[in-house]
Motif scaffolding. Structure first.
Motif, PDB file in Angstrom:
ATOM      1  N   GLY A 152     -13.997   1.133  -7.181  1.00  0.00           N
ATOM      2  CA  GLY A 152     -13.389   1.385  -8.277  1.00  0.00           C
ATOM      3  C   GLY A 152     -12.449   2.162  -7.644  1.00  0.00           C
ATOM      4  O   GLY A 152     -11.068   2.823  -8.321  1.00  0.00           O
ATOM      5  N   LYS A 153     -12.044   2.169  -6.547  1.00  0.00           N
ATOM      6  CA  LYS A 153     -11.053   3.197  -5.975  1.00  0.00           C
ATOM      7  C   LYS A 153      -9.945   1.777  -5.228  1.00  0.00           C
ATOM      8  O   LYS A 153      -9.595   1.064  -4.932  1.00  0.00           O
ATOM      9  CB  LYS A 153     -10.809   3.753  -4.031  1.00  0.00           C
ATOM     10  CG  LYS A 153     -10.339   4.960  -3.772  1.00  0.00           C
ATOM     11  CD  LYS A 153     -10.528   5.076  -2.651  1.00  0.00           C
ATOM     12  CE  LYS A 153      -9.807   6.116  -2.101  1.00  0.00           C
ATOM     13  NZ  LYS A 153      -9.169   7.083  -2.917  1.00  0.00           N
ATOM     14  N   LEU A 154      -8.076   2.683  -6.299  1.00  0.00           N
ATOM     15  CA  LEU A 154      -7.760   1.804  -5.974  1.00  0.00           C
ATOM     16  C   LEU A 154      -6.496   0.889  -4.140  1.00  0.00           C
ATOM     17  O   LEU A 154      -6.645   1.910  -3.224  1.00  0.00           O
ATOM     18  CB  LEU A 154      -5.690   2.543  -6.165  1.00  0.00           C
ATOM     19  CG  LEU A 154      -4.678   1.686  -6.045  1.00  0.00           C
ATOM     20  CD1 LEU A 154      -4.143   0.295  -6.739  1.00  0.00           C
ATOM     21  CD2 LEU A 154      -3.597   2.596  -6.335  1.00  0.00           C
ATOM     22  N   ALA A 155      -6.839  -0.188  -4.285  1.00  0.00           N
ATOM     23  CA  ALA A 155      -6.454  -0.504  -2.435  1.00  0.00           C
ATOM     24  C   ALA A 155      -5.178  -1.272  -2.392  1.00  0.00           C
ATOM     25  O   ALA A 155      -5.390  -0.902  -1.344  1.00  0.00           O
ATOM     26  CB  ALA A 155      -7.657  -1.849  -2.506  1.00  0.00           C
ATOM     27  N   GLY A 156      -4.380  -1.521  -2.943  1.00  0.00           N
ATOM     28  CA  GLY A 156      -3.360  -1.879  -3.189  1.00  0.00           C
ATOM     29  C   GLY A 156      -2.740  -2.408  -4.202  1.00  0.00           C
ATOM     30  O   GLY A 156      -3.149  -2.426  -4.865  1.00  0.00           O
ATOM     31  N   ALA A 157      -1.444  -2.829  -3.833  1.00  0.00           N
ATOM     32  CA  ALA A 157      -0.692  -3.448  -5.376  1.00  0.00           C
ATOM     33  C   ALA A 157      -0.248  -4.687  -4.834  1.00  0.00           C
ATOM     34  O   ALA A 157       0.454  -5.093  -3.860  1.00  0.00           O
ATOM     35  CB  ALA A 157       0.682  -2.911  -6.030  1.00  0.00           C
TER      36      ALA A 157
ATOM     37  N   VAL B  95       0.426  -0.779  -0.278  1.00  0.00           N
ATOM     38  CA  VAL B  95      -0.272   0.016   0.147  1.00  0.00           C
ATOM     39  C   VAL B  95       1.353   1.367   0.064  1.00  0.00           C
ATOM     40  O   VAL B  95       2.116   0.842   0.289  1.00  0.00           O
ATOM     41  CB  VAL B  95      -1.324  -0.275   1.493  1.00  0.00           C
ATOM     42  CG1 VAL B  95      -2.015  -1.070   1.536  1.00  0.00           C
ATOM     43  CG2 VAL B  95      -0.246   0.076   2.795  1.00  0.00           C
ATOM     44  N   ARG B  96       0.815   2.369  -0.067  1.00  0.00           N
ATOM     45  CA  ARG B  96       1.121   3.495  -0.407  1.00  0.00           C
ATOM     46  C   ARG B  96       1.056   4.759   0.647  1.00  0.00           C
ATOM     47  O   ARG B  96       0.286   4.233   1.216  1.00  0.00           O
ATOM     48  CB  ARG B  96       0.775   3.940  -1.938  1.00  0.00           C
ATOM     49  CG  ARG B  96       1.385   5.442  -2.060  1.00  0.00           C
ATOM     50  CD  ARG B  96       0.875   6.572  -3.009  1.00  0.00           C
ATOM     51  NE  ARG B  96       0.004   7.302  -3.483  1.00  0.00           N
ATOM     52  CZ  ARG B  96       0.036   8.234  -2.921  1.00  0.00           C
ATOM     53  NH1 ARG B  96       0.221   9.224  -1.742  1.00  0.00           N
ATOM     54  NH2 ARG B  96      -1.364   8.981  -3.068  1.00  0.00           N
ATOM     55  N   ASP B  97       2.291   4.993   1.436  1.00  0.00           N
ATOM     56  CA  ASP B  97       2.065   5.845   2.365  1.00  0.00           C
ATOM     57  C   ASP B  97       3.104   6.850   2.281  1.00  0.00           C
ATOM     58  O   ASP B  97       4.164   7.807   2.310  1.00  0.00           O
ATOM     59  CB  ASP B  97       2.385   5.444   3.479  1.00  0.00           C
ATOM     60  CG  ASP B  97       2.670   6.292   4.496  1.00  0.00           C
ATOM     61  OD1 ASP B  97       1.563   6.960   5.123  1.00  0.00           O
ATOM     62  OD2 ASP B  97       3.204   6.290   5.896  1.00  0.00           O
ATOM     63  N   GLY B  98       2.446   8.156   1.690  1.00  0.00           N
ATOM     64  CA  GLY B  98       3.170   9.053   1.248  1.00  0.00           C
ATOM     65  C   GLY B  98       3.775   9.302  -0.181  1.00  0.00           C
ATOM     66  O   GLY B  98       3.135   8.348  -1.309  1.00  0.00           O
ATOM     67  N   LYS B  99       4.732   9.014  -0.188  1.00  0.00           N
ATOM     68  CA  LYS B  99       6.383   9.416  -1.014  1.00  0.00           C
ATOM     69  C   LYS B  99       6.952   7.175  -1.271  1.00  0.00           C
ATOM     70  O   LYS B  99       7.769   7.261  -1.440  1.00  0.00           O
ATOM     71  CB  LYS B  99       6.673  10.564  -1.265  1.00  0.00           C
ATOM     72  CG  LYS B  99       6.310  11.525  -1.756  1.00  0.00           C
ATOM     73  CD  LYS B  99       7.052  12.417  -1.573  1.00  0.00           C
ATOM     74  CE  LYS B  99       7.386  12.856  -0.657  1.00  0.00           C
ATOM     75  NZ  LYS B  99       8.546  14.422  -0.288  1.00  0.00           N
TER      76      LYS B  99
ATOM     77  N   GLY C 277       5.167  -0.155  -6.877  1.00  0.00           N
ATOM     78  CA  GLY C 277       5.267   1.054  -6.859  1.00  0.00           C
ATOM     79  C   GLY C 277       4.596   2.200  -8.082  1.00  0.00           C
ATOM     80  O   GLY C 277       4.069   2.267  -7.631  1.00  0.00           O
ATOM     81  N   LYS C 278       5.224   1.924  -9.015  1.00  0.00           N
ATOM     82  CA  LYS C 278       4.957   1.906 -10.481  1.00  0.00           C
ATOM     83  C   LYS C 278       3.498   1.883 -10.399  1.00  0.00           C
ATOM     84  O   LYS C 278       2.827   2.258 -10.620  1.00  0.00           O
ATOM     85  CB  LYS C 278       5.062   1.664 -11.762  1.00  0.00           C
ATOM     86  CG  LYS C 278       6.761   2.039 -11.544  1.00  0.00           C
ATOM     87  CD  LYS C 278       7.928   1.399 -13.164  1.00  0.00           C
ATOM     88  CE  LYS C 278       8.261   0.042 -13.033  1.00  0.00           C
ATOM     89  NZ  LYS C 278       9.020  -0.314 -13.803  1.00  0.00           N
ATOM     90  N   VAL C 279       2.768   0.507  -9.867  1.00  0.00           N
ATOM     91  CA  VAL C 279       1.201   0.203  -9.992  1.00  0.00           C
ATOM     92  C   VAL C 279       0.510   1.750  -9.512  1.00  0.00           C
ATOM     93  O   VAL C 279       0.075   1.544  -9.292  1.00  0.00           O
ATOM     94  CB  VAL C 279       0.764  -1.133  -9.533  1.00  0.00           C
ATOM     95  CG1 VAL C 279      -0.054  -1.253  -9.360  1.00  0.00           C
ATOM     96  CG2 VAL C 279       1.068  -1.676 -11.252  1.00  0.00           C
TER      97      VAL C 279
ATOM     98  N   ASP D 240      -5.269   8.155  -7.611  1.00  0.00           N
ATOM     99  CA  ASP D 240      -6.564   9.639  -7.916  1.00  0.00           C
ATOM    100  C   ASP D 240      -5.223  10.175  -8.928  1.00  0.00           C
ATOM    101  O   ASP D 240      -3.979  10.839  -8.156  1.00  0.00           O
ATOM    102  CB  ASP D 240      -7.083  10.291  -6.438  1.00  0.00           C
ATOM    103  CG  ASP D 240      -7.595   9.593  -6.135  1.00  0.00           C
ATOM    104  OD1 ASP D 240      -8.126   9.073  -4.836  1.00  0.00           O
ATOM    105  OD2 ASP D 240      -8.438   8.068  -6.741  1.00  0.00           O
ATOM    106  N   PRO D 241      -6.102  10.860 -10.076  1.00  0.00           N
ATOM    107  CA  PRO D 241      -5.603  11.762 -10.399  1.00  0.00           C
ATOM    108  C   PRO D 241      -4.403  13.222  -9.718  1.00  0.00           C
ATOM    109  O   PRO D 241      -3.346  13.439 -10.379  1.00  0.00           O
ATOM    110  CB  PRO D 241      -5.984  12.035 -11.580  1.00  0.00           C
ATOM    111  CG  PRO D 241      -7.363  11.481 -11.308  1.00  0.00           C
ATOM    112  CD  PRO D 241      -7.392  11.128 -10.189  1.00  0.00           C
TER     113      PRO D 241
END
Length: 247
Positions: A208-213, A107-111, A143-145, A151-152
């Motif tokens: 339809g929201k990104l939940a993880g990779a 999952v993403r946390d900031g950068k 990371g790229k995913v 979100d744009p």
């Protein structure tokens, strides 16, 4: 009264078959018959019904069975845990068994990206993925995913910050993100770690929201680009299943 007893017995048999999968992720019909001490014809009928209802799935190539999506959908409604890392673990184990490589969830946390779950490969030579580690967001398949499907507004912010810091080549990176969105997955070979390769697909929730990779990784010498491309459809299918498990 007799019909009622027969119906209850049929339910008991079906549950006994499902319980066989508590210790193994996939089983042949003969193995299930031995464990339940039921006749093969009875097991066949039960498995056909369970398959039709989505509680088990049959691998046509190997003629072996594994738990189906309905089980995971039920598991997603367990009140004891709404933690995706717990809910998605069985599907990650199933994918590891199918592909033979290490499976990770990010999952993403900031950068940064965080590995919140991992299922290690059983092979002697494997890529070990410790849980809880923070990794750069701008390198590596997962990371790229996480950037490609963000979100744009968040994606623009991430790209501006990375451009200002000189972390990426903006034009080349945007082309990579467009390609990822076009084919539905990302790959990487020795981008972050020497000798390691990975392929990753996005997990979306019901909105339809990104939940993880979801990522599968292994030694670059074994997990070649050709093999990663061959594995990509299975990884995307698992990611789709995992998305259905979310509330």
């Amino acid at each position: 009264m007799q019909d009622g007893k027969l119906n209850v017995r049929a339910v008991e048999r079906a549950l006994d078959i499902l319980l066989c999968f508590t210790s193994d992720s996939n089983l042949a019909m003969t193995e299930i018959a031995e464990r339940t001490e039921l006749h093969k014809s009875t097991v066949h009928r039960m498995l056909s019904t369970l398959e039709a209802k989505g509680f088990v799935e049959r691998d046509r190539a190997s003629d072996r069975y594994h738990l189906g999506m309905r089980v995971w959908e039920l598991a997603a409604n367990l009140s004891q845990s709404d933690d995706p890392a717990v809910i998605w673990l069985p599907e990650m184990e199933r994918l590891r068994d199918a592909l033979g490589e290490t499976v990770s969830l990010y999952v993403r946390d900031g950068k940064e990206r965080i590995r919140i779950q991992a299922v290690q490969s059983n092979q002697a030579v494997r890529r070990v993925a410790p849980v809880g580690v923070r990794l750069p967001l701008y390198v590596g398949a997962s990371g790229k995913v996480l950037i490609a499907y963000a979100d744009p507004l968040e994606q623009d912010m991430l790209m501006r910050e990375a451009d200002a810091s000189g972390v990426i080549d903006p034009q080349r990176f945007r082309e990579q993100l467009e390609e990822i969105r076009r084919i539905g997955y990302a790959t990487s070979t020795e981008e972050r770690e020497q000798g390691a390769a990975a392929v990753s697909a996005p997990i979306f929730n019901h909105a339809g929201k990104l939940a993880g990779a979801l990522a599968v990784s292994g030694p670059a010498g074994r997990f070649t680009m050709d093999i990663m491309r061959q594995c990509a459809p299975q990884i995307m299918e698992s990611a789709l299943r995992m998305g259905t498990m979310l509330r």
